[in-house]
Design an enzyme around this catalytic site. Structure first.
Site, PDB file in Angstrom:
ATOM      1  CB  SER A  35      -6.723  43.097 -14.769  1.00  0.00           C
ATOM      2  OG  SER A  35      -7.583  42.896 -13.678  1.00  0.00           O
ATOM      3  CE  LYS A  74      -7.387  45.948 -11.197  1.00  0.00           C
ATOM      4  NZ  LYS A  74      -7.187  45.428 -12.510  1.00  0.00           N
TER       5      LYS A  74
END
Length: 190
Positions: A35, A74
């Protein structure tokens, strides 16, 4: 006993300081998944700093709100109170357009072949990319107080705040400050 303390006391004090530092301030983390490609790759190792003041675009480790056993890496996009909007791959925060130059490598590949070569390792990712109209789907969110809006850099396949919601401040474990593995890619995260 005095002789023992004289000879070994400093060693035990240093060991205790190292253990306290490791437990309460600096934590090693392994990137798990794709990701954050191309910024961070699967299997890379990071050092996170737990006492950091979180700012926009910091890369953080956070528990996922829908699965508190999972730790995600993230990028912080929205701070408490922000209005975050994505329209036609252009990010605006509180009405101001924001440059996301860290996305350029994958945005360019998306424009060229919809990331088919970049995703050659995973047919499911290729299918997602092939059916995508934009690198980042459009959205608008207002970030509640004491919460953050986080996204992965690999927007097409990232499970992030668009899927699991806002991240409460208490869920953020630390800011990634150093990539230390692989050795040929050692770098700070700024």
């Amino acid at each position: 006993m005095k002789e023992f303390i004289k000879n070994w006391g400093i060693f035990f004090v240093l060991a205790a300081l190292f253990i306290a530092l490791r437990i309460f301030i600096i934590v090693p983390v392994t990137v798990n998944g794709h990701s954050m490609d191309p910024t961070l790759a699967d299997g890379q190792k990071l050092i996170t700093y737990q006492l950091s003041n979180i700012e926009r675009f910091d890369i953080v480790t956070t528990k996922e709100p829908d699965d508190l056993d999972k730790l995600a890496v993230k990028r912080v996009i929205g701070l408490p109170g922000d209005r975050v909007q994505m329209q036609d791959d252009v990010l605006t925060i509180n009405g101001e357009e924001v440059d996301e130059s860290y996305l350029e490598p994958y945005q360019q590949e998306f424009a060229e072949d919809q990331l088919q070569s970049a995703y050659s390792y995973n047919p499911a990712f290729q299918e997602i990319a092939e059916n995508a109209d934009a690198f980042t789907s459009d959205f608008t969110y207002v970030v509640p107080e004491n919460n953050y809006f986080v996204l992965g850099d690999n927007r097409l396949i990232s499970k992030d705040s668009r899927a699991f919601g806002f991240v409460d401040q208490s869920m953020i474990e630390g800011e990634a400050v150093l990539r230390y593995w692989p050795l040929n890619e050692i770098s700070t995260m700024r």
